[in-house]
Design a protein around this motif. Structure first.
Motif, PDB file in Angstrom:
ATOM      1  N   LEU A  53       0.842  -1.206   0.000  1.00  0.00           N
ATOM      2  CA  LEU A  53       0.000   0.000   0.000  1.00  0.00           C
ATOM      3  C   LEU A  53       0.876   1.255   0.000  1.00  0.00           C
ATOM      4  CD1 LEU A  53      -2.657   1.539   0.176  1.00  0.00           C
ATOM      5  CD2 LEU A  53      -2.680   1.131   2.650  1.00  0.00           C
ATOM      6  N   PHE A  54       1.910   1.250   0.815  1.00  0.00           N
ATOM      7  CA  PHE A  54       2.843   2.392   0.839  1.00  0.00           C
ATOM      8  C   PHE A  54       3.415   2.648  -0.558  1.00  0.00           C
ATOM      9  CE2 PHE A  54       7.464   3.497   1.264  1.00  0.00           C
ATOM     10  CZ  PHE A  54       7.289   4.853   1.525  1.00  0.00           C
ATOM     11  N   LEU A  55       3.914   1.579  -1.189  1.00  0.00           N
ATOM     12  CA  LEU A  55       4.601   1.753  -2.479  1.00  0.00           C
ATOM     13  C   LEU A  55       3.645   2.064  -3.626  1.00  0.00           C
ATOM     14  CD1 LEU A  55       7.394  -0.960  -2.160  1.00  0.00           C
ATOM     15  CD2 LEU A  55       7.673   1.531  -2.092  1.00  0.00           C
ATOM     16  N   CYS A  56       2.369   1.697  -3.481  1.00  0.00           N
ATOM     17  CA  CYS A  56       1.382   1.976  -4.548  1.00  0.00           C
ATOM     18  C   CYS A  56       0.717   3.330  -4.375  1.00  0.00           C
ATOM     19  CB  CYS A  56       0.301   0.892  -4.571  1.00  0.00           C
ATOM     20  SG  CYS A  56       0.910  -0.692  -5.159  1.00  0.00           S
ATOM     21  N   SER A  57       0.905   3.962  -3.233  1.00  0.00           N
ATOM     22  CA  SER A  57       0.148   5.187  -2.939  1.00  0.00           C
ATOM     23  C   SER A  57       1.050   6.423  -3.029  1.00  0.00           C
ATOM     24  CB  SER A  57      -0.443   5.087  -1.524  1.00  0.00           C
ATOM     25  OG  SER A  57       0.604   5.163  -0.571  1.00  0.00           O
ATOM     26  N   PRO A  58       0.428   7.613  -3.030  1.00  0.00           N
ATOM     27  CA  PRO A  58       1.228   8.839  -3.058  1.00  0.00           C
ATOM     28  C   PRO A  58       2.124   8.999  -1.821  1.00  0.00           C
ATOM     29  CG  PRO A  58      -1.040   9.295  -3.682  1.00  0.00           C
ATOM     30  CD  PRO A  58      -1.020   7.871  -3.182  1.00  0.00           C
ATOM     31  N   ALA A  59       1.925   8.166  -0.793  1.00  0.00           N
ATOM     32  CA  ALA A  59       2.815   8.233   0.385  1.00  0.00           C
ATOM     33  C   ALA A  59       4.264   7.968  -0.015  1.00  0.00           C
ATOM     34  CB  ALA A  59       2.363   7.218   1.437  1.00  0.00           C
ATOM     35  N   SER A  60       4.466   7.279  -1.134  1.00  0.00           N
ATOM     36  CA  SER A  60       5.829   6.970  -1.586  1.00  0.00           C
ATOM     37  C   SER A  60       6.174   7.755  -2.855  1.00  0.00           C
ATOM     38  CB  SER A  60       5.975   5.473  -1.839  1.00  0.00           C
ATOM     39  OG  SER A  60       5.056   5.059  -2.856  1.00  0.00           O
ATOM     40  N   SER A  61       5.630   8.987  -2.951  1.00  0.00           N
ATOM     41  CA  SER A  61       5.735   9.739  -4.212  1.00  0.00           C
ATOM     42  C   SER A  61       7.168   9.982  -4.697  1.00  0.00           C
ATOM     43  CB  SER A  61       4.999  11.070  -4.076  1.00  0.00           C
ATOM     44  OG  SER A  61       5.436  11.737  -2.913  1.00  0.00           O
ATOM     45  N   TYR A  62       8.152   9.937  -3.794  1.00  0.00           N
ATOM     46  CA  TYR A  62       9.544  10.185  -4.229  1.00  0.00           C
ATOM     47  C   TYR A  62      10.367   8.896  -4.202  1.00  0.00           C
ATOM     48  CZ  TYR A  62      13.713  13.082  -5.018  1.00  0.00           C
ATOM     49  OH  TYR A  62      14.851  13.659  -5.552  1.00  0.00           O
ATOM     50  N   VAL A  63       9.681   7.758  -4.135  1.00  0.00           N
ATOM     51  CA  VAL A  63      10.376   6.466  -4.087  1.00  0.00           C
ATOM     52  C   VAL A  63      10.238   5.785  -5.433  1.00  0.00           C
ATOM     53  CG1 VAL A  63      10.539   4.227  -2.926  1.00  0.00           C
ATOM     54  CG2 VAL A  63       9.755   6.240  -1.640  1.00  0.00           C
ATOM     55  N   THR A  64      11.363   5.529  -6.078  1.00  0.00           N
ATOM     56  CA  THR A  64      11.318   4.701  -7.292  1.00  0.00           C
ATOM     57  C   THR A  64      12.633   3.941  -7.445  1.00  0.00           C
ATOM     58  OG1 THR A  64      10.539   4.633  -9.580  1.00  0.00           O
ATOM     59  CG2 THR A  64      12.148   6.363  -9.053  1.00  0.00           C
ATOM     60  N   GLY A  65      12.531   2.731  -7.999  1.00  0.00           N
ATOM     61  CA  GLY A  65      13.724   1.894  -8.153  1.00  0.00           C
ATOM     62  C   GLY A  65      14.128   1.209  -6.859  1.00  0.00           C
ATOM     63  N   GLU A  66      13.230   1.229  -5.872  1.00  0.00           N
ATOM     64  CA  GLU A  66      13.554   0.659  -4.557  1.00  0.00           C
ATOM     65  C   GLU A  66      13.107  -0.802  -4.465  1.00  0.00           C
ATOM     66  OE1 GLU A  66      15.303   1.482  -2.161  1.00  0.00           O
ATOM     67  OE2 GLU A  66      14.623   0.322  -0.452  1.00  0.00           O
ATOM     68  N   VAL A  67      13.936  -1.612  -3.838  1.00  0.00           N
ATOM     69  CA  VAL A  67      13.521  -2.976  -3.494  1.00  0.00           C
ATOM     70  C   VAL A  67      13.375  -2.980  -1.973  1.00  0.00           C
ATOM     71  CG1 VAL A  67      14.136  -5.424  -3.510  1.00  0.00           C
ATOM     72  CG2 VAL A  67      14.768  -3.975  -5.456  1.00  0.00           C
ATOM     73  N   LEU A  68      12.143  -2.914  -1.527  1.00  0.00           N
ATOM     74  CA  LEU A  68      11.883  -2.807  -0.090  1.00  0.00           C
ATOM     75  C   LEU A  68      11.865  -4.205   0.528  1.00  0.00           C
ATOM     76  CD1 LEU A  68      11.076  -1.142   2.407  1.00  0.00           C
ATOM     77  CD2 LEU A  68       8.724  -1.178   1.593  1.00  0.00           C
ATOM     78  N   VAL A  69      12.823  -4.456   1.391  1.00  0.00           N
ATOM     79  CA  VAL A  69      12.948  -5.779   2.004  1.00  0.00           C
ATOM     80  C   VAL A  69      12.030  -5.857   3.222  1.00  0.00           C
ATOM     81  CG1 VAL A  69      14.554  -7.399   3.072  1.00  0.00           C
ATOM     82  CG2 VAL A  69      15.338  -5.934   1.205  1.00  0.00           C
ATOM     83  N   VAL A  70      11.159  -6.865   3.223  1.00  0.00           N
ATOM     84  CA  VAL A  70      10.223  -7.055   4.343  1.00  0.00           C
ATOM     85  C   VAL A  70      10.406  -8.500   4.797  1.00  0.00           C
ATOM     86  CG1 VAL A  70       7.797  -6.875   5.081  1.00  0.00           C
ATOM     87  CG2 VAL A  70       8.625  -5.432   3.218  1.00  0.00           C
ATOM     88  N   ASP A  71      11.430  -8.731   5.601  1.00  0.00           N
ATOM     89  CA  ASP A  71      11.860 -10.121   5.827  1.00  0.00           C
ATOM     90  C   ASP A  71      12.139 -10.469   7.291  1.00  0.00           C
ATOM     91  OD1 ASP A  71      14.212  -8.797   6.320  1.00  0.00           O
ATOM     92  OD2 ASP A  71      15.435 -10.015   4.978  1.00  0.00           O
ATOM     93  N   GLY A  72      11.625  -9.670   8.215  1.00  0.00           N
ATOM     94  CA  GLY A  72      11.861  -9.975   9.639  1.00  0.00           C
ATOM     95  C   GLY A  72      13.342  -9.966   9.998  1.00  0.00           C
ATOM     96  N   GLY A  73      14.139  -9.317   9.155  1.00  0.00           N
ATOM     97  CA  GLY A  73      15.574  -9.191   9.440  1.00  0.00           C
ATOM     98  C   GLY A  73      16.442 -10.265   8.800  1.00  0.00           C
ATOM     99  N   TYR A  74      15.852 -11.143   8.018  1.00  0.00           N
ATOM    100  CA  TYR A  74      16.598 -12.293   7.465  1.00  0.00           C
ATOM    101  C   TYR A  74      17.904 -11.873   6.785  1.00  0.00           C
ATOM    102  CZ  TYR A  74      17.365 -16.828   5.180  1.00  0.00           C
ATOM    103  OH  TYR A  74      17.893 -18.024   4.771  1.00  0.00           O
ATOM    104  N   THR A  75      17.822 -10.843   5.935  1.00  0.00           N
ATOM    105  CA  THR A  75      19.010 -10.472   5.142  1.00  0.00           C
ATOM    106  C   THR A  75      20.000  -9.597   5.918  1.00  0.00           C
ATOM    107  OG1 THR A  75      17.640  -8.754   4.128  1.00  0.00           O
ATOM    108  CG2 THR A  75      17.994 -10.754   2.835  1.00  0.00           C
ATOM    109  N   THR A  76      19.752  -9.417   7.219  1.00  0.00           N
ATOM    110  CA  THR A  76      20.759  -8.704   8.019  1.00  0.00           C
ATOM    111  C   THR A  76      21.934  -9.620   8.346  1.00  0.00           C
ATOM    112  OG1 THR A  76      19.698  -9.334  10.109  1.00  0.00           O
ATOM    113  CG2 THR A  76      19.042  -7.210   9.141  1.00  0.00           C
ATOM    114  N   ARG A  77      21.714 -10.948   8.173  1.00  0.00           N
ATOM    115  CA  ARG A  77      22.755 -11.894   8.584  1.00  0.00           C
ATOM    116  C   ARG A  77      23.515 -12.469   7.391  1.00  0.00           C
ATOM    117  NH1 ARG A  77      19.297 -15.005  13.299  1.00  0.00           N
ATOM    118  NH2 ARG A  77      19.628 -13.393  14.878  1.00  0.00           N
TER     119      ARG A  77
END
Ligand SMILES: NC(=O)c1ccc[n+]([C@@H]2O[C@H](COP(=O)([O-])OP(=O)(O)OC[C@H]3O[C@@H](n4cnc5c(N)ncnc54)[C@H](O)[C@@H]3O)[C@@H](O)[C@H]2O)c1
Length: 254
Positions: free
Chosen positions: A230-254
């Motif tokens: 919803l964030f990425l589809c809405s005007p709330a993210s109007s200046y965000v493009t080319g982003e890969v938003l990781v939503v992984d409970g921290g998995y890729t921190t390790r």
């Protein structure tokens, strides 16, 4: 005022693979924000479309298999005929298969690459012309943390590579079409409770490895991916493009 930025009043949102799982949850999120939904899926047996209708969303279902090369364009044409525009495209449909690379035959490889990569390309190719005409558009691709880290214990080279391709497609499209006011982003989910991760008995022991490898020690619920969508589809993210938003409970921190 900030809350208004998450509203999608009467925006036309097309979601692939929206009849169940993460796609269904994204449909709920965008529908609640006021979008008119078009869902394309090859399988309507799970009750997801009825669920969306019962929630009183403006929902149209297009039944089709995106593996048929004509279906991506047909889906966009259908949306344009019905609503006259396509404001948001969510490329969510995807398939997963694990297996050792030395035993992974061409059929298995094609199945992964066709849906996860080629279909995403075709959907974007067909959605961009009307978005250019409109002077705006939003594309959201569902990638995976598997496109960033080689997660264990399952061997899934083809799936991982397909999702890395989705991430790069996202960045390239974002760069090419930013000047046409088309934003393109991706979400890279960690493990989410859906049919894809519903393991048969002989692989159930993987769950404990998955949670041990995840700092938050649990899998995500589909709605936790949908809020990011919803964030990425809405005007709330109007200046965000080319982003890969990781939503992984921290998995890729390790
Ligand atoms: N579940 C996870 O842990 C997880 C993690 C990272 C990324 N993902 C990605 O999220 C997306 C959604 O996955 P999910 O877990 O909700 O899976 P799911 O199997 O529950 O849902 C996928 C949906 O896509 C549809 N679909 C698949 N191929 C299609 C085709 N050729 N034509 C039309 N519809 C088709 C299916 O019918 C289904 O409704 C996928 O791209 C997946 O790779 C999932």
């Amino acid at each position: 005022m900030f809350f208004d930025k998450f509203k999608l009043n009467n925006k036309i949102a097309l979601i692939t693979g929206g009849a169940k799982g993460i796609g269904l949850s994204i449909a709920h999120a965008l529908g609640e924000a006021g979008a008119k939904l078009v869902v394309i899926d090859r399988d309507n047996s799970t009750g997801g479309i009825e669920e969306l209708s019962k929630a009183n969303f403006d929902i149209t279902f297009f039944e089709g298999d995106l593996l048929d090369r004509s279906v991506p364009q047909k889906t966009i044409d259908f949306t344009l005929e019905k609503h006259g525009r396509v404001d948001i495209l969510v490329n969510n449909a995807g398939v997963a298969q694990h297996g050792d690379t030395d035993e992974f035959n061409d059929d298995m490889l094609d199945k992964i690459m066709d849906v996860n990569v080629d279909v995403v390309f075709r959907m974007c190719r067909s959605a961009i012309p009307p978005m250019k005409k409109q002077g705006e558009g939003v594309i959201l691709n569902i990638g995976s943390m598997s496109g960033i880290a080689s997660n264990i214990p399952q061997p899934q080279v083809a799936y991982n590579a397909s999702k890395a391709a989705v991430h790069m497609m996202t960045k390239s499209l974002a760069s090419d079409y930013a000047n046409q006011n088309i934003r393109v982003n991706a979400i890279a989910p960690g493990y989410v409770k859906t049919d894809i991760t519903n393991l048969p008995k002989k692989y159930e022991h993987w769950y404990s490895t998955w949670s041990k490898q995840t700092p938050m020690t649990r899998m995500a619920e589909p709605h936790e991916i949908a809020s990011a969508a919803l964030f990425l589809c809405s005007p709330a993210s109007s200046y965000v493009t080319g982003e890969v938003l990781v939503v992984d409970g921290g998995y890729t921190t390790r």
